[in-house]
Design an enzyme around this catalytic site. Structure first.
Site, mmCIF file in Angstrom:
data_model
loop_
_atom_site.group_PDB
_atom_site.id
_atom_site.type_symbol
_atom_site.label_atom_id
_atom_site.label_comp_id
_atom_site.label_asym_id
_atom_site.label_seq_id
_atom_site.Cartn_x
_atom_site.Cartn_y
_atom_site.Cartn_z
ATOM 1 N N ASP A 10 -45.978 -25.033 -8.676
ATOM 2 C CA ASP A 10 -46.004 -26.135 -9.653
ATOM 3 C C ASP A 10 -46.251 -25.532 -11.036
ATOM 4 O OD1 ASP A 10 -46.151 -28.581 -10.901
ATOM 5 O OD2 ASP A 10 -48.068 -29.165 -10.035
ATOM 6 N N ASP A 108 -40.320 -29.410 -12.040
ATOM 7 C CA ASP A 108 -41.221 -28.250 -12.163
ATOM 8 C C ASP A 108 -41.893 -27.855 -10.846
ATOM 9 O OD1 ASP A 108 -43.231 -30.200 -11.913
ATOM 10 O OD2 ASP A 108 -44.548 -29.110 -13.282
ATOM 11 N N GLU A 109 -41.314 -28.242 -9.734
ATOM 12 C CA GLU A 109 -41.950 -27.978 -8.439
ATOM 13 C C GLU A 109 -40.963 -27.514 -7.395
ATOM 14 O OE1 GLU A 109 -44.445 -31.148 -6.533
ATOM 15 O OE2 GLU A 109 -44.702 -31.584 -8.661
HETATM 16 P P1 DGT Z 1 -49.898 -29.840 -14.529
HETATM 17 O O1 DGT Z 1 -48.955 -29.641 -13.369
HETATM 18 O O2 DGT Z 1 -51.025 -30.748 -14.200
HETATM 19 O O3 DGT Z 1 -50.346 -28.571 -15.162
HETATM 20 O O4 DGT Z 1 -49.088 -30.594 -15.679
HETATM 21 P P2 DGT Z 1 -47.569 -31.039 -15.766
HETATM 22 O O5 DGT Z 1 -47.325 -31.518 -17.146
HETATM 23 O O6 DGT Z 1 -46.677 -29.942 -15.292
HETATM 24 O O7 DGT Z 1 -47.565 -32.293 -14.810
HETATM 25 P P3 DGT Z 1 -46.644 -32.629 -13.561
HETATM 26 O O8 DGT Z 1 -46.448 -31.437 -12.701
HETATM 27 O O9 DGT Z 1 -47.234 -33.854 -12.935
HETATM 28 O O10 DGT Z 1 -45.265 -33.079 -14.214
HETATM 29 C C1 DGT Z 1 -44.257 -32.150 -14.582
HETATM 30 C C2 DGT Z 1 -43.528 -32.671 -15.792
HETATM 31 O O11 DGT Z 1 -42.995 -33.966 -15.539
HETATM 32 C C3 DGT Z 1 -44.432 -32.846 -17.013
HETATM 33 O O12 DGT Z 1 -44.547 -31.667 -17.788
HETATM 34 C C4 DGT Z 1 -43.773 -33.968 -17.752
HETATM 35 C C5 DGT Z 1 -43.144 -34.817 -16.688
HETATM 36 N N1 DGT Z 1 -44.010 -35.970 -16.407
HETATM 37 C C6 DGT Z 1 -45.125 -36.021 -15.631
HETATM 38 N N2 DGT Z 1 -45.690 -37.229 -15.644
HETATM 39 C C7 DGT Z 1 -44.905 -37.999 -16.439
HETATM 40 C C8 DGT Z 1 -44.977 -39.366 -16.864
HETATM 41 O O13 DGT Z 1 -45.870 -40.141 -16.512
HETATM 42 N N3 DGT Z 1 -43.955 -39.786 -17.690
HETATM 43 C C9 DGT Z 1 -42.937 -38.958 -18.086
HETATM 44 N N4 DGT Z 1 -41.987 -39.422 -18.866
HETATM 45 N N5 DGT Z 1 -42.872 -37.671 -17.727
HETATM 46 C C10 DGT Z 1 -43.835 -37.196 -16.924
HETATM 47 CA CA CA Z 2 -46.726 -29.212 -13.162
HETATM 48 CA CA CA Z 3 -45.192 -31.266 -10.844
#
Ligand code: DGT
Ligand code: CA
Ligand code: CA
Length: 358
Positions: A10, A108-109
């Site tokens: 991830d 991203d996974e």
């Molecule tokens: P992490 O994995 O906790 O370090 O942080 P992220 O940002 O990688 O979070 P993740 O893995 O849940 O989501 C991957 C990408 O998907 C994130 O960079 C942006 C998008 N994303 C996640 N949640 C949302 C959301 O609620 N709305 C939108 N538009 N995009 C999202």
């Molecule tokens: Ca992520």
């Molecule tokens: Ca993710």
């Protein structure tokens, strides 16, 4: 069957990390990536943010306006989804050779089946190889979880973030998952959480101690069986290569229009992006679809199938243009967004790309 060993990868704060990488002046600041709604200048919800922004309470899904109040000196960047998709493609390409099977599950996974390629005892070397490959290819960090199946690997990857890793051996599974709140189990939403609370189930261990017959009336027999198995750390879902059945790109227009030249220029731009992605995947297409999102947000699409499989940009642009002409001829009304996609994808060896796990 030989022992399975599955990795779950991830990426860390994915969209925001890409923006940080591309603009070093963002370093040390709270960074938030904002969805941009239909009209330029109007911000929607937070897509994601870096860890500094999370420290002041910024969360995915909240309004960007609210986020700005929490981090007045932070950086707020409009989302660039197509670009992140292409970064994602490059990451998946960079790691696809390091496992038996790669299953990409979101932008991203991914799950990697490493069975036979390493053991739990030497998994940490493979984790390092994987992280290094992504660093070398894209200068981005990720978190990795390792377990005897997908459910455990996924829970492990979120244990130690960012830039972390967690290995759960088969012997450690029960003690790892039992104390976790029931809501952390994959497939349990707010409604099921509430239903299970009525049985006194609060942790994964509580669920693991139940029999199928006790929960069948509430969850249905199949779902009860599956969730109890998962709570006991059992999951034999294979890591399966996922194929995309279509490749498409969609864009908003700066104003609602039916100006042929403006629409054609957009189609050419989108066609280039589609052809680039097709080339990266080494595929051909036969069917071209143009999607029209109208001013009232109703959606229309029109397709055209070519006599032969091709990878030609010229054919794509020409087909999309023909579709546009007949659409404008046939329908009235202003167009708000336009998209181009290709389907009936094939690999050069002639294998059909099917809309399912293969
Ligand atoms: P992490 O994995 O906790 O370090 O942080 P992220 O940002 O990688 O979070 P993740 O893995 O849940 O989501 C991957 C990408 O998907 C994130 O960079 C942006 C998008 N994303 C996640 N949640 C949302 C959301 O609620 N709305 C939108 N538009 N995009 C999202
Ligand atoms: Ca992520
Ligand atoms: Ca993710």
């Amino acid at each position: 069957m030989d022992e399975r060993i599955i990795f779950h990868l991830d990426m860390d704060y994915f969209y925001a990390q890409i923006e940080e990488r591309d603009d070093t002046t963002l370093c040390g600041k709270p960074v938030t990536v904002c969805m941009v709604s239909e009209r330029i200048g109007s911000e929607g919800a937070v897509a994601t943010s870096n860890y500094l922004a999370r420290q002041v309470g910024i969360k995915s899904g909240m309004s960007c306006e609210q986020a700005r109040n929490l981090a007045p000196d932070g950086a707020f960047i409009p989302v660039r989804k197509d670009y992140y998709e292409s970064v994602s493609d490059s990451i998946m390409e960079a790691i696809s050779g390091s496992c038996k099977t790669l299953e990409q599950v979101s932008i991203d996974e991914a799950y990697l089946d490493m069975s036979g390629l390493c053991s739990f005892a030497d998994a940490s070397y493979k984790i390092k190889e994987l992280k290094d490959a992504i660093l070398e290819s894209q200068s981005l960090t990720c978190s990795v979880g390792v377990g005897p199946n997908k459910i455990i690997a996924k829970m492990a990857s979120s244990k130690n973030k960012p830039d972390g890793s967690t290995i759960i051996t088969p012997e450690q599974v029960t003690s790892f998952i039992s104390p976790m709140p029931i809501a952390t189990l994959h497939g349990i939403g707010a409604k099921t959480e509430k239903a299970l609370a009525a049985f006194g189930i609060e942790t994964i261990g509580d669920l693991a101690a139940k029999e199928q017959s006790e929960l069948s009336d509430t969850l249905g027999p199949q779902r009860a069986r599956k969730l109890i198995d998962h709570a006991r750390g059992k999951d034999d879902d294979p890591v399966a290569k996922r194929v995309k059945e279509q490749i498409g790109r969609l864009a908003s227009l700066t104003e609602d229009t039916r100006d042929r030249e403006i629409l054609k220029a957009k189609l050419i731009e989108l066609s280039s992006l589609v052809i680039e992605k097709l080339a990266r995947d080494g595929r051909t297409y036969r069917t071209v679809t143009v999607n029209f999102v109208m001013q009232g947000l109703d959606m229309k699409s029109r397709s055209k199938t070519l006599p032969h499989a091709t990878r030609s940009k010229k054919d794509l642009v020409r087909s999309a243009d023909d579709i546009l002409d007949s659409y404008l001829d046939e329908k009235s009304g202003l167009i708000r967004r336009i998209g181009v996609s290709v389907s009936q994808l094939e690999k050069p060896d002639g294998q059909m790309m099917l809309d399912k796990w293969s």
